[in-house]
Design an enzyme around this catalytic site. Structure first.
Site, mmCIF file in Angstrom:
data_model
loop_
_atom_site.group_PDB
_atom_site.id
_atom_site.type_symbol
_atom_site.label_atom_id
_atom_site.label_comp_id
_atom_site.label_asym_id
_atom_site.label_seq_id
_atom_site.Cartn_x
_atom_site.Cartn_y
_atom_site.Cartn_z
ATOM 1 N N GLY A 198 45.721 65.862 -31.182
ATOM 2 C CA GLY A 198 44.275 66.047 -31.116
ATOM 3 C C GLY A 198 43.569 64.714 -30.995
ATOM 4 O O GLY A 198 42.532 64.480 -31.638
ATOM 5 N N SER A 199 44.128 63.856 -30.144
ATOM 6 C CA SER A 199 43.654 62.465 -30.067
ATOM 7 C C SER A 199 42.452 62.292 -29.157
ATOM 8 O O SER A 199 41.951 61.180 -29.000
ATOM 9 C CB SER A 199 44.790 61.568 -29.564
ATOM 10 N N ASN B 253 46.858 66.059 -36.572
ATOM 11 C CA ASN B 253 45.412 66.220 -36.699
ATOM 12 C C ASN B 253 44.871 67.403 -35.895
ATOM 13 O O ASN B 253 43.830 67.963 -36.239
ATOM 14 C CB ASN B 253 44.735 64.919 -36.246
ATOM 15 N N TYR C 188 40.944 79.543 -41.335
ATOM 16 C CA TYR C 188 40.987 78.077 -41.249
ATOM 17 C C TYR C 188 41.455 77.485 -42.578
ATOM 18 O O TYR C 188 42.341 76.623 -42.607
ATOM 19 C CB TYR C 188 39.600 77.534 -40.885
#
Lengths: 94, 236
Positions: free
Chosen positions: B13-14, B81, B146
């Protein structure tokens, strides 16, 4: 890939494992890898499986998974010893 | 603080937000950074390599790691991430949104960690840090899935710490609080601000709050720190 090719892959993985073990194990086609007589612990077996998967995938040019449902459903565990594992790898390659 | 020169770090998730900030931080510390995201690279740096990968797709993750092995080298640091968030009452949560959160947040973290572990076992050194969330502790309305996935990544790290500890790999969770990001913008602002007001340190997180703890978890001296969840902002 012949069964002997596959056996050599398994034996090489065991030789690499031996380099890391405090007490190396005898390596041969009938070295018990899985079950009550296993000469290596479960983490070591995982290392061997990962190594064998990587080298077999490289040799065959396609991903090889030794731990999917097919392996679990074999009447005899493919991980019993190097000879059995080599036979299983050959069957996947066919 | 020691340099991360010579280390290869993977950040999932960069492309946006916290993931991008972490990638930039690790680059500034001398690491070679591999980024995973579904989209194109948003970072341009000599030591940054970008791979377009859906972390929830096992075959894509495996193929990316094979390429990394060939073209970059063994990954020694992973920051899991990548995450997606849909906040909605459970009774009207679209099943696909729920599935996407499970796949990306939890399964993706697992798939990336397992492939990285295969590399780390050779170098006998590794650091896996899962990005958790205050939602796992606060359990806010609307965040059922979540929050569950973020609780799940902490449990995942704890179990992996046992499997990978003998290989010199630590696995921890950095549970962050709300930070200005695209993900935060998906939530009602008043809801987030109400949560912030009730925190022991009532402010939004800043990037440096995250990097401070990340540096601690990645350091050589933290080899005896594993299976921990570190909460920011006074959450527990």
């Amino acid at each position: 890939m012949t069964k002997d090719d596959a056996l050599q892959i398994v034996l090489r993985a065991l030789e690499r494992l031996n380099e890391e073990l405090d007490e190396p194990v005898d390596v041969g086609p009938r070295t018990p890898l899985f079950g009550a007589d296993a000469v290596i612990d479960s983490l070591s077996l995982v290392s061997v499986i990962v190594d064998v998967e990587a080298e077999a995938s490289e040799a065959l040019g396609k991903p090889v998974s030794l731990t999917d449902d097919r392996a679990i459903n074999q009447p005899t565990s493919p991980f019993t010893d190097p000879e059995t594992l080599a036979g299983y790898i050959t069957s996947l390659a066919a | 603080m020691t340099s991360l020169g010579g280390k290869i770090a993977l950040v999932t998730g960069s492309r946006h937000g916290v993931g991008r900030a972490i990638a930039e931080h690790l680059l500034s510390r001398g690491a070679t950074v591999v980024g995973f995201s579904r989209g194109e690279a948003s970072l341009d740096h000599a030591n940054y390599r970008h791979y377009r990968v859906d972390v929830a797709d096992a075959s894509l993750v495996q193929a990316a790691f094979a390429e990394i092995a060939r073209n970059v080298g063994p990954v020694q640091i992973v920051v899991n991430n990548a995450a997606v968030l849909t906040s909605q009452y459970a009774m009207i949560m679209p099943p696909k949104a729920a599935r996407d959160m499970l796949d990306v947040n939890l399964l993706g973290t697992f798939l990336v960690s397992r492939e990285a572990a295969k590399m780390m076992r050779r170098t006998k050194w590794g650091r896996i840090v899962n990005i958790g969330s205050m939602a796992a502790s606060l359990e806010p309305i609307g965040d059922s899935i979540y929050a569950a996935t973020k609780a799940g990544v902490a449990t995942l790290a704890n179990v992996l710490s046992k499997e990978l500890g003998p290989l010199g790999v630590t696995c921890n969770t950095l549970a962050i609080t709300a930070i200005e990001s695209e993900m935060l913008n998906q939530l009602p602002r008043e809801k987030v601000e109400a949560i912030i007001r009730n925190m022991p340190i009532p402010r939004f997180a800043q990037a440096d709050d995250i990097m401070n703890v990340l540096d601690f978890l990645l350091s050589e001296r933290s080899g005896y720190v594993t299976a921990q969840t570190i909460w920011l902002g006074g959450i527990n």
